[in-house]
Motif scaffolding. Structure first.
Motif, short mmCIF file in Angstrom:
data_model
loop_
_atom_site.label_atom_id
_atom_site.label_comp_id
_atom_site.label_asym_id
_atom_site.label_seq_id
_atom_site.Cartn_x
_atom_site.Cartn_y
_atom_site.Cartn_z
N THR A 30 0.86 -1.17 0.00
CA THR A 30 0.00 0.00 0.00
C THR A 30 0.90 1.23 0.00
O THR A 30 1.93 1.24 0.65
CB THR A 30 -0.87 0.03 1.26
N VAL A 31 0.46 2.25 -0.73
CA VAL A 31 1.29 3.45 -0.80
C VAL A 31 1.12 4.27 0.46
O VAL A 31 0.02 4.74 0.73
CB VAL A 31 0.87 4.31 -2.00
N ASP A 33 3.12 7.28 2.98
CA ASP A 33 4.25 8.14 3.33
C ASP A 33 5.33 8.23 2.26
O ASP A 33 6.50 7.94 2.51
CB ASP A 33 4.87 7.67 4.64
N ARG A 69 1.00 16.13 -3.81
CA ARG A 69 -0.28 16.04 -3.11
C ARG A 69 -1.32 16.74 -3.95
O ARG A 69 -1.14 17.89 -4.34
CB ARG A 69 -0.21 16.77 -1.76
N ARG B 275 -4.18 0.95 -9.81
CA ARG B 275 -4.62 2.02 -8.94
C ARG B 275 -5.86 1.63 -8.16
O ARG B 275 -6.00 1.97 -6.98
CB ARG B 275 -4.89 3.27 -9.76
N THR B 278 -4.66 -0.66 -5.27
CA THR B 278 -3.97 0.04 -4.18
C THR B 278 -4.93 0.99 -3.46
O THR B 278 -4.88 1.13 -2.24
CB THR B 278 -2.75 0.85 -4.66
N GLY B 281 -6.92 -1.13 -1.16
CA GLY B 281 -6.09 -1.56 -0.04
C GLY B 281 -5.91 -0.44 0.97
O GLY B 281 -6.07 -0.64 2.18
N THR B 282 -5.59 0.77 0.48
CA THR B 282 -5.41 1.90 1.38
C THR B 282 -6.70 2.22 2.11
O THR B 282 -6.70 2.55 3.30
CB THR B 282 -4.93 3.13 0.58
N LEU B 285 -7.09 -0.27 4.87
CA LEU B 285 -6.09 0.01 5.91
C LEU B 285 -6.52 1.18 6.78
O LEU B 285 -6.57 1.08 8.01
CB LEU B 285 -4.74 0.30 5.24
N PHE B 286 -6.82 2.31 6.14
CA PHE B 286 -7.20 3.50 6.89
C PHE B 286 -8.46 3.24 7.69
O PHE B 286 -8.59 3.66 8.85
CB PHE B 286 -7.44 4.69 5.95
N VAL B 288 -9.79 0.40 8.84
CA VAL B 288 -9.63 -0.51 9.98
C VAL B 288 -8.84 0.17 11.10
O VAL B 288 -9.25 0.17 12.27
CB VAL B 288 -8.96 -1.83 9.54
N LEU B 289 -7.71 0.78 10.74
CA LEU B 289 -6.89 1.45 11.77
C LEU B 289 -7.66 2.60 12.41
O LEU B 289 -7.65 2.76 13.63
CB LEU B 289 -5.59 1.97 11.15
N THR B 350 0.17 8.77 8.45
CA THR B 350 -1.03 8.04 8.82
C THR B 350 -1.56 8.36 10.23
O THR B 350 -2.76 8.55 10.39
CB THR B 350 -0.79 6.53 8.66
N THR B 425 -9.42 13.21 4.53
CA THR B 425 -8.46 12.31 3.91
C THR B 425 -7.61 13.05 2.89
O THR B 425 -6.40 12.88 2.80
CB THR B 425 -9.20 11.14 3.23
N ARG B 429 -3.91 12.95 4.28
CA ARG B 429 -3.33 11.66 3.90
C ARG B 429 -1.84 11.81 3.65
O ARG B 429 -1.35 12.89 3.30
CB ARG B 429 -4.00 11.15 2.63
N PRO B 430 -1.10 10.70 3.79
CA PRO B 430 0.30 10.73 3.41
C PRO B 430 0.41 11.07 1.92
O PRO B 430 -0.44 10.65 1.13
CB PRO B 430 0.78 9.30 3.67
N GLY B 432 0.83 10.94 -1.73
CA GLY B 432 0.88 9.82 -2.66
C GLY B 432 -0.10 8.71 -2.34
O GLY B 432 -0.32 7.84 -3.17
N ALA B 433 -0.71 8.74 -1.14
CA ALA B 433 -1.66 7.68 -0.81
C ALA B 433 -3.04 8.05 -1.38
O ALA B 433 -3.46 9.18 -1.29
CB ALA B 433 -1.75 7.51 0.70
N ASN B 434 -3.68 7.06 -1.99
CA ASN B 434 -5.01 7.28 -2.53
C ASN B 434 -5.98 6.30 -1.94
O ASN B 434 -5.71 5.11 -1.90
CB ASN B 434 -5.00 7.09 -4.04
#
Lengths: 346, 483
Positions: A30-31, A33, A69, B275, B278, B281-282, B285-286, B288-289, B350, B425, B429-430, B432-434
């Motif tokens: 996963t991307v 940071d 970003r 894309r 990912t 997946g992101t 991840l976001f 659940v956390l 994150t 978000t 978001r970090p 590059g994270a989508n």
């Protein structure tokens, strides 16, 4: 009794999920940071689908590791103002001059070299070199030649106030470019005249659309005879559907009319950046021949650098730009919105 | 908040602007209409599914909760594309109602399944007809559940931005957004946000007041039985079926069908599968956390407000609600302010994003936990105490296990909401994270509707899992009442 066992079960299930998720990010699947690996952080108010290819090329050709970003220009401007000196951003790539003007006014932009800014045609950069335009777009009238062939003769935006267009004009009230046009109206003609224009416009019962694309759709479907949009939407449509499938035509108003506003997308370097050299390289790339050709061919905008090739069927930019408007003044958007609110067109 | 205080005299001017007062009226109007409609649909469908012989009620019960998986901006988008006149108030009311009625339906259906029929039987035996009994006894018994659902609906409506902006109905969030965008001056936005917080607290207080005096836990020996179903006559069954099908069709089939249509038209252009994967997946991840962090805070707060009522616990609960009503952009910018100055190491990483989620969605978690704890009788805890358990021991061995279904429901709800979150978000978001939501935003930003459809569909499909989980947990929640 068995209920007592459910909580530990739930907790362990959640923990397992979290561990899975965390290891997932450890794998790099996963991307997360990316900032860490990037030398140059760009805040882009321009849409990813429009400029990702360009920024990838930029990274490849300049050898600078770039982290980008994406959000809207306005949100990023607000974010940059909120971040102040603490920002990680080195470069701000904005969709419009207004957001750059706001940052410049707040003293957040580092002046660029006059030699860099000098490459750009007059009027498309900040006079104090704090930001520079990278591409330009024109406000135009899209019209249905079967329903309103006379649009071809129009010279001024006042012509759309004619009662014969009652209920036949489309516009996108929430669109930033429409609001920039209204700002231009205010700045060039004064508040009272702008208000009078808007009141007449409203009395003519224009049809509000969600955005420029749907407004253009409205012309294509025959819902309205003409629509006030930006030029590239029409070119995108032609590129997507083929010229034969597009019935509407574009008309460019006289260069000195507010209805022919040329707005720019542009960049500025953030004050306090530790990547000044890389940021400058990026700016130079965006003003270089490859990037300028990208704007002309991929996003159907006007290149702004002297001598760059303009798509053949577009009227030359110089012919259009008679307003001599300081684009920084587009920053006074709040007054525009107040006015639109007052007239009831927001 | 700091900004609003700094502004001093300007605050008064902004507050007293006629447009601000109008804004309050427009926002409240939308809240009242949407909440009212959601109560009607939610309670109605819940009653049909749990208490009548409606044909296919099991399927209806399962399907009727799924509109929660459709983000309001996706639904809004389907509506304006198909029904261009559905803009403004009407469109916003329709879309928000159809997206949020499950917030009422789920707890009410669970409560109706769990409620002891004894009271109803008493009412019947004393000569009340079935309908009057339903209104005076059943609805009253399930009111706490309905009220907590209605509160979620009301707050969702207040804080929604996506749908109202697409449908061009000017409410608080849209005005706040416009003012950020327009003036790059954050004072008016801060003042409007504070006003929004005040409204939220008032609504939350109203909900609390409406629940007052209603006994929630069943105390008594024996196991409660299932209620008898009302047998619907042929016409009643036909009418109910049509009504339920209409709701399902509009809330679920219509947006999903629109998405499938765009998906099909976009197939020719190809899909960026990498894309998509990912982003999905992101998103997971976001979500659940974020849910873990949120629930870690929500459980103590929920137990506290359900069991130990005091001024402090009330204040904590109201503060949590306030965060929920703020538009994501406001919370995000506040955290930008905080992150850059105080927490630079986690800024645009994150952890800070997870904190933002916790601020935004804590109330949803607290509400679920509180409802679950409130439903189990405090007598059980008192018995444990009298048998010598320490307070912590009681918490660990009695209260929390009893509240487990509520905690599960809260977690599911928070996962679901985070999946759909966009503004915070986007800013936090970090790099590059989508997520699916940000990818969707990117594509619709250039109005590439067909290209956006795969992300929207994936989001709906992903959101089905927590929705089902939520249904399941709500069902178990009702069952704990029998303890």
């Amino acid at each position: 009794m068995n209920r007592r066992r459910r909580l530990p079960l739930l907790v362990s299930a959640l923990t397992a999920a979290a561990v899975l998720a965390l290891t997932g990010c450890g794998d790099g699947s996963t991307v997360v940071d990316k900032t860490e690996g990037a030398d140059l952080v760009i805040y882009s108010g321009r849409n990813e689908t429009l400029v990702k290819g360009l920024l990838d090329d930029l990274a490849k050709e300049t050898g600078v590791k770039v982290g980008v970003r994406y959000a809207t220009s306005a949100e990023l401007a607000a974010q940059l103002l909120e971040e102040g000196d603490g920002t990680q951003a080195d470069l701000f790539f904005s969709q419009d001059a207004g957001a750059l003007g706001a940052l410049a006014a707040a003293g957040r932009l580092d002046p660029l070299d006059a030699s860099v800014v000098g490459k750009v045609q007059d009027g498309f950069a900040d006079k104090s070199n704090r930001w520079v335009g990278t591409s330009a777009r024109a406000r135009v009238i899209a019209y249905d030649p079967r329903k309103a062939p006379e649009v071809e003769q129009m010279t001024t935006i006042d012509a759309v106030l004619d009662p014969k267009y009652k209920g036949r004009v489309g516009f996108a009230p929430t669109n930033a470019s429409w609001q920039a046009f209204v700002t231009t109206l205010r700045v060039t003609r004064g508040e009272d005249q702008a208000k009078a224009w808007l009141e007449k416009f409203k009395a003519n019962e224009p049809k509000a659309y969600d955005n420029n694309i749907v407004a253009l759709d409205g012309v294509e479907k025959g819902e309205v005879a003409l629509a006030l949009i930006n030029h590239y939407y029409w070119y995108e449509r032609v590129a997507e559907k083929g010229a034969a499938a597009v019935t509407s035509k574009l008309h460019f108003l006289h260069g000195d009319d507010p209805g022919a506003l040329i707005n720019v997308a542009g960049v500025g370097i953030l004050k306090g950046t530790d990547q000044k050299a890389a940021a400058l390289k990026a700016v130079e790339y965006l003003l270089g021949p490859k990037a300028q050709a990208y704007f002309a061919s991929k996003t159907f905008e006007y290149p702004v650098v002297e001598g760059a090739e303009v798509p053949s069927d577009l009227p030359p930019l110089k012919e259009l730009d008679g307003l001599a408007l300081d684009l920084n003044r587009l920053e006074s958007l709040d007054k525009t919105l107040e006015l639109l609110d007052e007239v009831g067109l927001s | 908040m700091v900004r609003a205080v700094e502004a001093g005299d300007r605050v008064g001017r902004i507050l007293l602007r006629p447009s601000t007062i109008e804004l309050v009226g427009r926002s409240l109007g939308l809240v009242v209409v949407v909440t009212g409609l959601c109560l009607v649909i939610g309670v109605g469908v819940a009653a049909l599914v749990t208490r009548t012989s409606l044909p296919g009620r099991r399927w209806v019960g399962a399907l009727a909760a799924l509109p929660l998986a459709v983000p309001s901006y996706v639904a809004a988008f389907a509506w304006i594309a198909a029904v261009p006149w559905a803009r403004g108030f009407v469109g916003a009311a329709i879309v928000l109602t159809l997206c949020t009625y499950p917030y009422v339906l789920l707890p009410v259906a669970a409560a109706m399944r769990g409620v002891d029929p004894a009271q109803e039987e008493v009412a019947r035996s004393l000569g009340r007809g079935p309908w009057r009994t339903f209104w005076s006894v059943t609805v009253r018994q399930t009111w706490p559940a309905a009220a907590s659902g209605a509160l979620l609906v009301a707050l969702y409506t207040l804080s929604d931005f996506g749908a109202v902006s697409l449908l061009q109905y000017d409410v608080f969030t849209r005005a706040i957004h416009t003012s950020y965008r327009a003036s790059f001056d954050r004072t008016p936005a801060a003042v409007l946000s504070l006003l929004l917080v005040v409204l939220t607290v008032l609504i939350a207080l109203g909900e609390r007041r409406s629940r007052r005096g209603l006994e929630q836990a069943r105390i008594g020996s024996g196991v409660s039985r299932r209620s008898d179903r009302i047998r619907l006559g042929r016409w009643a069954a036909a009418f109910s079926s049509v009504a339920v099908l209409a709701v399902l069709g509009l809330a679920l089939v219509f947006p999903v069908a629109s998405l499938l249509y765009w998906f099909a038209t976009g197939l020719s252009a190809g899909i960026d599968a990498g894309r998509l994967v990912t982003s999905a997946g992101t998103t997971i991840l976001f979500a659940v956390l974020g849910a873990l962090v949120t629930m870690a805070l929500a459980v103590p707060v929920g137990v506290l407000v359900a069991r130990y009522r005091s001024r402090t616990s009330s204040a904590i609960e109201l503060a949590a609600w306030a965060g929920h009503a703020l538009p994501g952009i406001v919370v995000a910018l506040a955290l930008v302010f905080f992150g850059v100055r105080v927490a630079q190491p986690i800024y645009q990483r994150t952890p800070l994003l997870l904190i933002a989620y916790a601020v935004l969605f804590l109330p949803a978690g607290v509400g679920a936990v509180r409802a679950a704890v409130a439903m189990s009788s405090p007598r059980v805890e008192e018995v444990a105490r009298s048998l010598g358990s320490s307070p912590l021991d009681v918490l660990r061995r009695v209260t929390l296990p009893l509240a487990a279904p509520g905690i599960a429901a809260g977690t599911a709800l928070v996962v679901l909401t985070i999946m759909k979150e966009l503004p915070a978000t986007l800013l936090l978001r970090p790099t590059g994270a989508n997520t699916l939501a940000t990818s969707l935003w990117t594509e619709t930003g250039v109005a590439a509707y067909a290209a956006a459809a795969p992300y929207a569909l994936a989001l709906v499909v992903l959101a089905v899992a927590p929705t089902l989980w939520l249904m399941h947990a709500q069902g178990r929640l009702a069952a704990t009442e029998d303890l």
